[in-house]
Write a protein that holds these residues in place. Sequence first.
Motif, PDB file in Angstrom:
ATOM      1  N   LEU A  96       0.086   2.274  -5.273  1.00  0.00           N
ATOM      2  CA  LEU A  96       0.157   0.937  -5.425  1.00  0.00           C
ATOM      3  C   LEU A  96       0.751   0.403  -6.823  1.00  0.00           C
ATOM      4  CD1 LEU A  96      -1.127  -1.539  -4.576  1.00  0.00           C
ATOM      5  CD2 LEU A  96      -3.098  -1.542  -5.884  1.00  0.00           C
ATOM      6  N   HIS A  97       1.990  -0.354  -6.582  1.00  0.00           N
ATOM      7  CA  HIS A  97       2.625  -0.622  -7.504  1.00  0.00           C
ATOM      8  C   HIS A  97       2.372  -2.186  -8.163  1.00  0.00           C
ATOM      9  CE1 HIS A  97       5.756  -0.151 -10.693  1.00  0.00           C
ATOM     10  NE2 HIS A  97       6.219  -1.254 -10.301  1.00  0.00           N
ATOM     11  N   ILE A  98       2.281  -2.303  -9.369  1.00  0.00           N
ATOM     12  CA  ILE A  98       1.913  -3.786  -9.854  1.00  0.00           C
ATOM     13  C   ILE A  98       2.739  -4.268 -10.843  1.00  0.00           C
ATOM     14  CG2 ILE A  98      -0.093  -5.277 -10.518  1.00  0.00           C
ATOM     15  CD1 ILE A  98      -2.090  -2.874  -9.894  1.00  0.00           C
ATOM     16  N   ASN A  99       3.479  -5.252 -10.550  1.00  0.00           N
ATOM     17  CA  ASN A  99       4.469  -5.857 -11.585  1.00  0.00           C
ATOM     18  C   ASN A  99       3.713  -6.805 -12.478  1.00  0.00           C
ATOM     19  OD1 ASN A  99       6.766  -4.145 -10.563  1.00  0.00           O
ATOM     20  ND2 ASN A  99       7.055  -5.407  -9.058  1.00  0.00           N
ATOM     21  N   SER A 100       4.270  -7.227 -13.548  1.00  0.00           N
ATOM     22  CA  SER A 100       4.013  -8.170 -14.262  1.00  0.00           C
ATOM     23  C   SER A 100       2.322  -8.317 -14.370  1.00  0.00           C
ATOM     24  CB  SER A 100       4.634  -9.554 -13.853  1.00  0.00           C
ATOM     25  OG  SER A 100       5.985  -9.201 -13.894  1.00  0.00           O
ATOM     26  N   LEU A 101       1.635  -7.426 -14.636  1.00  0.00           N
ATOM     27  CA  LEU A 101      -0.032  -7.540 -14.730  1.00  0.00           C
ATOM     28  C   LEU A 101      -0.430  -8.772 -15.511  1.00  0.00           C
ATOM     29  CD1 LEU A 101      -0.304  -3.625 -15.107  1.00  0.00           C
ATOM     30  CD2 LEU A 101      -1.637  -5.190 -13.587  1.00  0.00           C
ATOM     31  N   GLU A 102      -1.165  -9.222 -14.996  1.00  0.00           N
ATOM     32  CA  GLU A 102      -2.078 -10.566 -15.552  1.00  0.00           C
ATOM     33  C   GLU A 102      -3.509  -9.978 -15.704  1.00  0.00           C
ATOM     34  OE1 GLU A 102      -1.717 -13.464 -12.649  1.00  0.00           O
ATOM     35  OE2 GLU A 102       0.293 -13.566 -12.782  1.00  0.00           O
ATOM     36  N   LEU A 103      -4.147 -10.963 -16.661  1.00  0.00           N
ATOM     37  CA  LEU A 103      -5.500 -10.580 -17.010  1.00  0.00           C
ATOM     38  C   LEU A 103      -6.217 -10.580 -15.625  1.00  0.00           C
ATOM     39  CD1 LEU A 103      -5.954 -12.941 -20.094  1.00  0.00           C
ATOM     40  CD2 LEU A 103      -5.692 -10.446 -20.182  1.00  0.00           C
ATOM     41  N   GLY A 104      -6.217 -11.361 -14.853  1.00  0.00           N
ATOM     42  CA  GLY A 104      -7.020 -11.492 -13.643  1.00  0.00           C
ATOM     43  C   GLY A 104      -6.889 -10.011 -12.821  1.00  0.00           C
ATOM     44  N   ASP A 105      -5.954  -9.221 -13.006  1.00  0.00           N
ATOM     45  CA  ASP A 105      -5.712  -8.149 -12.056  1.00  0.00           C
ATOM     46  C   ASP A 105      -6.835  -6.692 -12.734  1.00  0.00           C
ATOM     47  OD1 ASP A 105      -2.101  -8.286 -12.471  1.00  0.00           O
ATOM     48  OD2 ASP A 105      -3.445  -9.227 -10.853  1.00  0.00           O
ATOM     49  N   SER A 106      -7.595  -7.105 -13.719  1.00  0.00           N
ATOM     50  CA  SER A 106      -8.361  -6.139 -14.234  1.00  0.00           C
ATOM     51  C   SER A 106      -9.562  -6.007 -13.082  1.00  0.00           C
ATOM     52  CB  SER A 106      -9.129  -6.607 -15.640  1.00  0.00           C
ATOM     53  OG  SER A 106      -8.279  -6.761 -16.709  1.00  0.00           O
ATOM     54  N   ALA A 107      -9.870  -4.803 -12.705  1.00  0.00           N
ATOM     55  CA  ALA A 107     -10.715  -4.761 -11.556  1.00  0.00           C
ATOM     56  C   ALA A 107     -10.659  -3.062 -11.473  1.00  0.00           C
ATOM     57  CB  ALA A 107     -10.132  -5.181 -10.479  1.00  0.00           C
ATOM     58  N   VAL A 108     -11.555  -2.548 -10.407  1.00  0.00           N
ATOM     59  CA  VAL A 108     -11.584  -1.412  -9.952  1.00  0.00           C
ATOM     60  C   VAL A 108     -10.747  -1.108  -8.756  1.00  0.00           C
ATOM     61  CG1 VAL A 108     -12.773   0.778  -9.292  1.00  0.00           C
ATOM     62  CG2 VAL A 108     -13.357  -0.364 -11.167  1.00  0.00           C
ATOM     63  N   TYR A 109      -9.917  -0.375  -8.469  1.00  0.00           N
ATOM     64  CA  TYR A 109      -8.866  -0.414  -7.379  1.00  0.00           C
ATOM     65  C   TYR A 109      -9.416   1.094  -6.751  1.00  0.00           C
ATOM     66  CZ  TYR A 109      -6.561  -4.159  -9.180  1.00  0.00           C
ATOM     67  OH  TYR A 109      -6.139  -5.575  -9.428  1.00  0.00           O
ATOM     68  N   PHE A 110      -9.926   0.577  -5.437  1.00  0.00           N
ATOM     69  CA  PHE A 110     -10.232   1.815  -4.358  1.00  0.00           C
ATOM     70  C   PHE A 110      -9.000   2.159  -3.225  1.00  0.00           C
ATOM     71  CE2 PHE A 110     -14.318   3.155  -6.001  1.00  0.00           C
ATOM     72  CZ  PHE A 110     -14.889   2.117  -6.503  1.00  0.00           C
ATOM     73  N   CYS A 111      -8.841   3.393  -3.280  1.00  0.00           N
ATOM     74  CA  CYS A 111      -7.951   4.046  -1.865  1.00  0.00           C
ATOM     75  C   CYS A 111      -9.231   4.496  -1.061  1.00  0.00           C
ATOM     76  CB  CYS A 111      -7.030   4.969  -2.635  1.00  0.00           C
ATOM     77  SG  CYS A 111      -6.130   5.869  -1.239  1.00  0.00           S
ATOM     78  N   ALA A 112      -8.695   4.465   0.147  1.00  0.00           N
ATOM     79  CA  ALA A 112      -9.467   4.797   1.365  1.00  0.00           C
ATOM     80  C   ALA A 112      -8.684   5.309   2.440  1.00  0.00           C
ATOM     81  CB  ALA A 112     -10.423   3.873   1.814  1.00  0.00           C
ATOM     82  N   SER A 113      -9.134   6.264   3.459  1.00  0.00           N
ATOM     83  CA  SER A 113      -8.439   6.735   4.280  1.00  0.00           C
ATOM     84  C   SER A 113      -9.429   6.779   5.561  1.00  0.00           C
ATOM     85  CB  SER A 113      -7.906   8.017   4.108  1.00  0.00           C
ATOM     86  OG  SER A 113      -8.773   9.032   4.265  1.00  0.00           O
ATOM     87  N   SER A 114      -8.991   6.693   6.787  1.00  0.00           N
ATOM     88  CA  SER A 114      -9.691   7.192   8.004  1.00  0.00           C
ATOM     89  C   SER A 114      -8.708   7.621   9.176  1.00  0.00           C
ATOM     90  CB  SER A 114     -10.255   5.802   8.540  1.00  0.00           C
ATOM     91  OG  SER A 114      -9.242   4.778   9.065  1.00  0.00           O
ATOM     92  N   LYS A 115      -9.291   7.987  10.358  1.00  0.00           N
ATOM     93  CA  LYS A 115      -8.421   8.397  11.383  1.00  0.00           C
ATOM     94  C   LYS A 115      -8.911   7.488  12.587  1.00  0.00           C
ATOM     95  CE  LYS A 115      -6.872  12.346  13.921  1.00  0.00           C
ATOM     96  NZ  LYS A 115      -5.314  12.201  13.510  1.00  0.00           N
ATOM     97  N   ARG A 116      -8.119   6.744  13.139  1.00  0.00           N
ATOM     98  CA  ARG A 116      -8.240   5.991  14.498  1.00  0.00           C
ATOM     99  C   ARG A 116      -8.777   6.557  15.347  1.00  0.00           C
ATOM    100  NH1 ARG A 116      -2.793   1.825  15.035  1.00  0.00           N
ATOM    101  NH2 ARG A 116      -3.566   0.529  13.350  1.00  0.00           N
TER     102      ARG A 116
END
Lengths: 115, 116
Positions: free
Chosen positions: A76-96
Amino acid sequence: DTAVSQTPKYLVTQMGNDKSIKCEQNLGHDTMYWYKQDSKKFLKIMFSYNNKELIINETVPNRFSPKSPDKAHLNLHINSLELGDSAVYFCASSKRGTARTDTQYFGPGTRLTVL
Amino acid sequence: AQTVTQSQPEMSVQEAETVTLSCTYDTSENNYYLFWYKQPPSRQMILVIRQEAYKQQNATENRFSVNFQKAAKSFSLKISDSQLGDTAMYFCAFMKLYFGNEKLTFGTGTRLTIIP
């Protein structure tokens, strides 16, 4: 033998910067996701990829760009970060397939703080 | 669009007691999955239990069991013989059974504290 890993676990940066978060899974899954957890702990889907193809793109600003070089990785690439982007980002995976395989397994999360 | 509601923001219970966390959801779908995830202070999201909507039998995993009422769109989690390690945020989640849209829709969570 971590199943879903993310780097970095913590990221502190200044407003306006560009940053990336990496995710890797060794479960043999074919679908990967990014979720955002805000300060009130609410979790919301951002993107999902199946076999490197984008299949879900919720209303996320185009400053956020996911990239999947192969089935095991989703960055995940984030450009021009803003204050509101502050958070916890989770990656997840599954198999169909069935509920047992469709179950999403989460990485440890990346706490992003924008100053 | 699906919505998931957890009406109990916080709960606390004595160690070894039984506690039930509530979850209701709204959907027009007939085939879907429901999940409970646990998020301890470590921040890791951990699967607790899952339920397929087409199964009438309630899912159980050791001390964890669900009461799935499809007609009422209710999916509560019962924790028996609660332990200190059960202290965490608990999230109820819904997923449609539809290729191309396997996103999880989460409730707002219930913060559970187990008191020694």
